[in-house]
Design an enzyme around this catalytic site. Sequence first.
Site, PDB file in Angstrom:
ATOM      1  N   LYS A  42       0.810  -1.188   0.000  1.00  0.00           N
ATOM      2  CA  LYS A  42       0.000   0.000   0.000  1.00  0.00           C
ATOM      3  C   LYS A  42       0.853   1.249   0.000  1.00  0.00           C
ATOM      4  O   LYS A  42       0.407   2.326  -0.378  1.00  0.00           O
ATOM      5  CB  LYS A  42      -0.884   0.041   1.242  1.00  0.00           C
ATOM      6  CG  LYS A  42      -1.868  -1.077   1.364  1.00  0.00           C
ATOM      7  CD  LYS A  42      -2.636  -1.015   2.678  1.00  0.00           C
ATOM      8  CE  LYS A  42      -3.477  -2.244   2.834  1.00  0.00           C
ATOM      9  NZ  LYS A  42      -4.055  -2.324   4.181  1.00  0.00           N
ATOM     10  N   GLY A  43       2.092   1.126   0.427  1.00  0.00           N
ATOM     11  CA  GLY A  43       2.935   2.288   0.656  1.00  0.00           C
ATOM     12  C   GLY A  43       3.164   3.183  -0.534  1.00  0.00           C
ATOM     13  O   GLY A  43       3.261   4.396  -0.395  1.00  0.00           O
ATOM     14  N   ASP A  99       7.742   2.760  -2.688  1.00  0.00           N
ATOM     15  CA  ASP A  99       7.917   3.947  -1.852  1.00  0.00           C
ATOM     16  C   ASP A  99       9.335   4.048  -1.308  1.00  0.00           C
ATOM     17  O   ASP A  99       9.934   5.109  -1.296  1.00  0.00           O
ATOM     18  CB  ASP A  99       6.893   3.990  -0.716  1.00  0.00           C
ATOM     19  CG  ASP A  99       6.844   2.713   0.110  1.00  0.00           C
ATOM     20  OD1 ASP A  99       7.571   1.742  -0.194  1.00  0.00           O
ATOM     21  OD2 ASP A  99       6.047   2.663   1.060  1.00  0.00           O
ATOM     22  N   ASP A 102      14.717  -0.412   0.956  1.00  0.00           N
ATOM     23  CA  ASP A 102      15.322  -0.559   2.272  1.00  0.00           C
ATOM     24  C   ASP A 102      16.258  -1.768   2.238  1.00  0.00           C
ATOM     25  O   ASP A 102      17.331  -1.706   1.660  1.00  0.00           O
ATOM     26  CB  ASP A 102      14.183  -0.717   3.290  1.00  0.00           C
ATOM     27  CG  ASP A 102      14.597  -0.519   4.725  1.00  0.00           C
ATOM     28  OD1 ASP A 102      15.727  -0.865   5.088  1.00  0.00           O
ATOM     29  OD2 ASP A 102      13.776  -0.025   5.513  1.00  0.00           O
ATOM     30  N   LYS A 130      17.339   3.825   0.945  1.00  0.00           N
ATOM     31  CA  LYS A 130      18.031   3.754   2.233  1.00  0.00           C
ATOM     32  C   LYS A 130      19.147   2.709   2.110  1.00  0.00           C
ATOM     33  O   LYS A 130      19.031   1.582   2.608  1.00  0.00           O
ATOM     34  CB  LYS A 130      17.028   3.367   3.320  1.00  0.00           C
ATOM     35  CG  LYS A 130      17.475   3.694   4.729  1.00  0.00           C
ATOM     36  CD  LYS A 130      16.504   3.139   5.782  1.00  0.00           C
ATOM     37  CE  LYS A 130      15.201   3.875   5.879  1.00  0.00           C
ATOM     38  NZ  LYS A 130      14.381   3.403   7.027  1.00  0.00           N
ATOM     39  N   ILE A 152      10.620   6.413   8.785  1.00  0.00           N
ATOM     40  CA  ILE A 152       9.844   7.534   8.252  1.00  0.00           C
ATOM     41  C   ILE A 152       8.407   7.130   7.958  1.00  0.00           C
ATOM     42  O   ILE A 152       8.121   5.962   7.658  1.00  0.00           O
ATOM     43  CB  ILE A 152      10.502   8.136   6.995  1.00  0.00           C
ATOM     44  CG1 ILE A 152      10.614   7.105   5.876  1.00  0.00           C
ATOM     45  CG2 ILE A 152      11.865   8.725   7.342  1.00  0.00           C
ATOM     46  CD1 ILE A 152      11.069   7.679   4.535  1.00  0.00           C
ATOM     47  N   ASP A 158       3.869   4.101   6.270  1.00  0.00           N
ATOM     48  CA  ASP A 158       3.102   3.924   7.499  1.00  0.00           C
ATOM     49  C   ASP A 158       3.909   3.290   8.618  1.00  0.00           C
ATOM     50  O   ASP A 158       4.990   2.755   8.409  1.00  0.00           O
ATOM     51  CB  ASP A 158       1.898   3.023   7.223  1.00  0.00           C
ATOM     52  CG  ASP A 158       2.290   1.549   7.115  1.00  0.00           C
ATOM     53  OD1 ASP A 158       1.741   0.733   7.876  1.00  0.00           O
ATOM     54  OD2 ASP A 158       3.148   1.205   6.281  1.00  0.00           O
TER      55      ASP A 158
END
Length: 178
Positions: A42-43, A99, A102, A130, A152, A158
């Site tokens: 969903k991000g 989004d 990571d 990141k 974040i 979220d």
Amino acid sequence: MLEDIERVLFTERQIAVIVERIGKEITRDYRGKNLLLVSVLKGSVVFMADLMRSIDIPARIDFMATSSYGSGTKTSGVVKIIKDLDINLEGYDIVLVEDILDSGKTLSYLVELLQSRNPNSLKICTLFDKPERRQVEIEAAYVGTQIPDAFIVGYGLDYDEKYRNLPFVGVLKPQVYA
């Protein structure tokens, strides 16, 4: 929600400038190609909505939903497909829209899965990178900006399904998720 934010990392305006730049890059690189934007829910939904409006060539869209976090702050490393694509990928030039890049585990899994479906090409687009957290070798072709190793939220990102609706990106206070 605002009292849970330690500091704002990117304002609405700063995000808009980044998204517009990426949209221009994708427009330039995919002119004359059969572009399919794939959003990882969903991000990335907020980013995807703004990104597709900044792309000035025909593009189709589709969505996948995955899970590897649950309600925690670190990936479990196990990727589960919750919603798969509706479109057959053969003949498409795919930009996988995420989004945040990571650990890279989820995107690495998705790239392998989507490549097996024979698209013309496949590249990753991420709003935030990141690199300090990377656990697998993976790079995005389109990167909004690199960020520090902080948790974040906002602009689709979220914690425990909250904060996605913030119009900016901020660092969540550690006591919120500790």
